[in-house]
Design a protein around this motif. Sequence first.
Motif, PDB file in Angstrom:
ATOM      1  N   GLY A   1     -71.784 -81.953  -7.597  1.00 28.78           N
ATOM      2  CA  GLY A   1     -71.230 -83.061  -6.832  1.00 28.78           C
ATOM      3  C   GLY A   1     -71.477 -83.031  -5.345  1.00 28.78           C
ATOM      4  N   THR A   2     -72.585 -82.478  -4.894  1.00 27.18           N
ATOM      5  CA  THR A   2     -72.816 -82.353  -3.450  1.00 27.18           C
ATOM      6  C   THR A   2     -74.068 -83.063  -2.953  1.00 27.18           C
ATOM      7  OG1 THR A   2     -73.988 -80.258  -3.756  1.00 27.18           O
ATOM      8  CG2 THR A   2     -71.609 -80.137  -3.320  1.00 27.18           C
ATOM      9  N   VAL A   3     -75.074 -83.223  -3.806  1.00 25.17           N
ATOM     10  CA  VAL A   3     -76.317 -83.889  -3.403  1.00 25.17           C
ATOM     11  C   VAL A   3     -76.505 -85.113  -4.296  1.00 25.17           C
ATOM     12  CG1 VAL A   3     -78.825 -83.696  -3.260  1.00 25.17           C
ATOM     13  CG2 VAL A   3     -77.386 -81.761  -2.584  1.00 25.17           C
ATOM     14  N   PHE A   4     -76.509 -86.296  -3.692  1.00 28.46           N
ATOM     15  CA  PHE A   4     -76.514 -87.542  -4.457  1.00 28.46           C
ATOM     16  C   PHE A   4     -77.875 -88.221  -4.428  1.00 28.46           C
ATOM     17  CE2 PHE A   4     -72.228 -86.693  -2.983  1.00 28.46           C
ATOM     18  CZ  PHE A   4     -71.504 -86.776  -4.164  1.00 28.46           C
TER      19      PHE A   4
ATOM     20  N   PHE B   1     -75.692 -87.660  -9.348  1.00 26.36           N
ATOM     21  CA  PHE B   1     -76.158 -86.464  -8.641  1.00 26.36           C
ATOM     22  C   PHE B   1     -76.757 -85.469  -9.630  1.00 26.36           C
ATOM     23  CE2 PHE B   1     -71.564 -86.029  -9.395  1.00 26.36           C
ATOM     24  CZ  PHE B   1     -71.473 -84.812 -10.042  1.00 26.36           C
ATOM     25  N   PRO B   2     -77.806 -84.771  -9.229  1.00 27.42           N
ATOM     26  CA  PRO B   2     -78.380 -83.735 -10.095  1.00 27.42           C
ATOM     27  C   PRO B   2     -77.471 -82.515 -10.101  1.00 27.42           C
ATOM     28  CG  PRO B   2     -79.510 -83.779  -7.987  1.00 27.42           C
ATOM     29  CD  PRO B   2     -78.534 -84.919  -7.968  1.00 27.42           C
ATOM     30  N   THR B   3     -77.405 -81.864 -11.243  1.00 25.07           N
ATOM     31  CA  THR B   3     -76.493 -80.734 -11.348  1.00 25.07           C
ATOM     32  C   THR B   3     -76.938 -79.778 -12.443  1.00 25.07           C
ATOM     33  OG1 THR B   3     -74.154 -80.119 -11.638  1.00 25.07           O
ATOM     34  CG2 THR B   3     -74.984 -81.889 -13.017  1.00 25.07           C
ATOM     35  N   GLU B   4     -76.412 -78.579 -12.360  1.00 27.97           N
ATOM     36  CA  GLU B   4     -76.509 -77.636 -13.458  1.00 27.97           C
ATOM     37  C   GLU B   4     -75.138 -77.615 -14.131  1.00 27.97           C
ATOM     38  OE1 GLU B   4     -77.686 -74.173 -11.334  1.00 27.97           O
ATOM     39  OE2 GLU B   4     -75.658 -73.641 -10.730  1.00 27.97           O
ATOM     40  N   ALA B   5     -74.917 -76.692 -15.049  1.00 26.67           N
ATOM     41  CA  ALA B   5     -73.616 -76.583 -15.690  1.00 26.67           C
ATOM     42  C   ALA B   5     -72.533 -76.322 -14.641  1.00 26.67           C
ATOM     43  CB  ALA B   5     -73.623 -75.462 -16.728  1.00 26.67           C
ATOM     44  N   PHE B   6     -71.318 -76.790 -14.889  1.00 23.71           N
ATOM     45  CA  PHE B   6     -70.225 -76.763 -13.919  1.00 23.71           C
ATOM     46  C   PHE B   6     -69.956 -75.361 -13.384  1.00 23.71           C
ATOM     47  CE2 PHE B   6     -65.656 -76.774 -12.807  1.00 23.71           C
ATOM     48  CZ  PHE B   6     -65.645 -77.814 -11.904  1.00 23.71           C
ATOM     49  N   PHE B   7     -70.048 -74.348 -14.248  1.00 25.61           N
ATOM     50  CA  PHE B   7     -69.771 -72.973 -13.836  1.00 25.61           C
ATOM     51  C   PHE B   7     -71.046 -72.196 -13.522  1.00 25.61           C
ATOM     52  CE2 PHE B   7     -66.019 -74.094 -16.429  1.00 25.61           C
ATOM     53  CZ  PHE B   7     -65.042 -73.891 -15.474  1.00 25.61           C
ATOM     54  N   GLY B   8     -72.158 -72.910 -13.343  1.00 21.78           N
ATOM     55  CA  GLY B   8     -73.413 -72.255 -12.998  1.00 21.78           C
ATOM     56  C   GLY B   8     -74.323 -72.076 -14.201  1.00 21.78           C
ATOM     57  N   ARG B   9     -75.547 -71.649 -13.933  1.00 23.89           N
ATOM     58  CA  ARG B   9     -76.545 -71.522 -14.986  1.00 23.89           C
ATOM     59  C   ARG B   9     -76.239 -70.368 -15.945  1.00 23.89           C
ATOM     60  NH1 ARG B   9     -82.233 -72.466 -11.660  1.00 23.89           N
ATOM     61  NH2 ARG B   9     -81.612 -74.425 -10.657  1.00 23.89           N
ATOM     62  N   ALA B  10     -75.745 -69.274 -15.423  1.00 19.89           N
ATOM     63  CA  ALA B  10     -75.415 -68.123 -16.266  1.00 19.89           C
ATOM     64  C   ALA B  10     -74.128 -68.412 -17.035  1.00 19.89           C
ATOM     65  CB  ALA B  10     -75.237 -66.875 -15.413  1.00 19.89           C
ATOM     66  N   VAL B  11     -74.173 -68.191 -18.342  1.00 20.82           N
ATOM     67  CA  VAL B  11     -73.005 -68.464 -19.184  1.00 20.82           C
ATOM     68  C   VAL B  11     -72.104 -67.230 -19.164  1.00 20.82           C
ATOM     69  CG1 VAL B  11     -72.217 -69.288 -21.420  1.00 20.82           C
ATOM     70  CG2 VAL B  11     -74.481 -69.925 -20.588  1.00 20.82           C
ATOM     71  N   GLU B  12     -71.375 -67.054 -18.073  1.00 19.67           N
ATOM     72  CA  GLU B  12     -70.480 -65.916 -17.929  1.00 19.67           C
ATOM     73  C   GLU B  12     -69.052 -66.333 -18.273  1.00 19.67           C
ATOM     74  OE1 GLU B  12     -71.312 -62.879 -17.326  1.00 19.67           O
ATOM     75  OE2 GLU B  12     -73.435 -63.263 -16.954  1.00 19.67           O
ATOM     76  N   PRO B  13     -68.322 -65.520 -19.017  1.00 22.81           N
ATOM     77  CA  PRO B  13     -66.930 -65.856 -19.332  1.00 22.81           C
ATOM     78  C   PRO B  13     -66.086 -66.004 -18.063  1.00 22.81           C
ATOM     79  CG  PRO B  13     -67.718 -64.103 -20.748  1.00 22.81           C
ATOM     80  CD  PRO B  13     -68.759 -64.285 -19.684  1.00 22.81           C
ATOM     81  N   ILE B  14     -65.171 -66.936 -18.088  1.00 22.60           N
ATOM     82  CA  ILE B  14     -64.271 -67.161 -16.959  1.00 22.60           C
ATOM     83  C   ILE B  14     -62.870 -66.673 -17.310  1.00 22.60           C
ATOM     84  CG2 ILE B  14     -65.606 -69.131 -16.108  1.00 22.60           C
ATOM     85  CD1 ILE B  14     -63.442 -70.960 -17.375  1.00 22.60           C
ATOM     86  N   HIS B  15     -62.076 -66.364 -16.280  1.00 25.28           N
ATOM     87  CA  HIS B  15     -60.668 -66.061 -16.459  1.00 25.28           C
ATOM     88  C   HIS B  15     -59.864 -67.316 -16.131  1.00 25.28           C
ATOM     89  CE1 HIS B  15     -61.249 -61.432 -15.846  1.00 25.28           C
ATOM     90  NE2 HIS B  15     -62.011 -61.928 -16.793  1.00 25.28           N
ATOM     91  N   VAL B  16     -58.803 -67.558 -16.893  1.00 22.85           N
ATOM     92  CA  VAL B  16     -58.010 -68.774 -16.704  1.00 22.85           C
ATOM     93  C   VAL B  16     -56.553 -68.411 -16.434  1.00 22.85           C
ATOM     94  CG1 VAL B  16     -59.572 -70.152 -18.110  1.00 22.85           C
ATOM     95  CG2 VAL B  16     -57.593 -69.079 -19.195  1.00 22.85           C
ATOM     96  N   TRP B  17     -55.901 -69.246 -15.656  1.00 18.38           N
ATOM     97  CA  TRP B  17     -54.539 -69.012 -15.193  1.00 18.38           C
ATOM     98  C   TRP B  17     -53.571 -69.972 -15.871  1.00 18.38           C
ATOM     99  CZ3 TRP B  17     -51.372 -65.808 -12.872  1.00 18.38           C
ATOM    100  CH2 TRP B  17     -50.201 -66.270 -12.257  1.00 18.38           C
TER     101      TRP B  17
END
Length: 359
Positions: free
Chosen positions: A31-34, A169-185
């Motif tokens: 969401g930064t380059v349109f 806007f062009p984008t990759e996956a929301f959490f980046g290209r590397a599919v790394e597990p996230i921690h959630v609160w």
Amino acid sequence: MTATTTWAHLPGPDPLPDAQVRERSADAPFGTVFTEHVVTLRWTPGRGWHDGTVCPHTTMTVPVALAGLHYGQVVFEGLKVYRQPDGVPAGFRVADHARRFAASARRLEIPELPGELFESAIRALLAVDGRWVPEGESRALYLRPTLYGAEATLALRPAREYAFQLLAFPTEAFFGRAVEPIHVWVPAHYSRAAPGGTGEAKCAGNYAAGFAAQREAAEHGCRQVLWLDAAEHRFVEELGGMNVFWVTEDGTLGTPPLTGTLLPGITRDSILTLASRAGLRTEQRPITLNELCSPATTEVFACGTAAVATPVGAIVSTHGRWPVGDGRAGPVTTGLREALTAIHHGQAPDPDKWLLRLA
């Protein structure tokens, strides 16, 4: 106006060179380059939708007393366009996003945008900005259609004029290209939606109301918020602005049911379809946080247009931290993500005709 409407093109600056487009979109955060253009429409009583334009992406001037700004009468969508192997861009489940857009508008007393106009607007934008659709796995052009009350009034009622705009806007996956597990609160003091509210609508206020919990999550080293129900604060509902799935030790794939308090995700529905086709047992049922954090849960993942399918490595709250499985992306999450992205990019059969070619 219909899908065959001729859109007025307003003049703008000379197009950017192709090399500059590729450079600007190569590693742009979400969401930064349109792209260079925006599609707009107006709605007024008696005329309905009219004055469709394709204009340069620039600063927008609105009345200070804009009804949508003051009373939150704003809905939006998020969908993606993917570059296919033959170079043609294709939108994913465009008609389904159009229907959800219309449902959100109904909930906020906004005139619905007909599905043929939704598609026509996308085609009009891609006709001038199609070269912004990036190539490569995990890359896409994200589309943001928005509808808002455009009347200049502070009368406490629905607006009598509306505006539609479509940007990209062009984008990759929301959490980046590397599919790394996230921690959630899991927040102790905040709720996202309550029965009878706007939980199933994609409206601006739902997201602003979650920012405080998102800040709290970041303070605890987490990337997203795991929302619980507002009534008992026991049952899992959504993950940030995304749907949530889990896998149990017997191989069952589960997700909370659509009860009106969570968004009916297009990706959620796609994953349920792909899972059933792959022979997985699926269920839509309420699940408590305690059950989700039990050893019987082997995988948890978030899904959505932006996130696709992102594994959850741990669940954190004021009461402790619970790792999910071995903390890595599990085989079900990985398999479903790969199956879905293969369809996105035209690398696998599309029996449900989810892709709409936008040549």
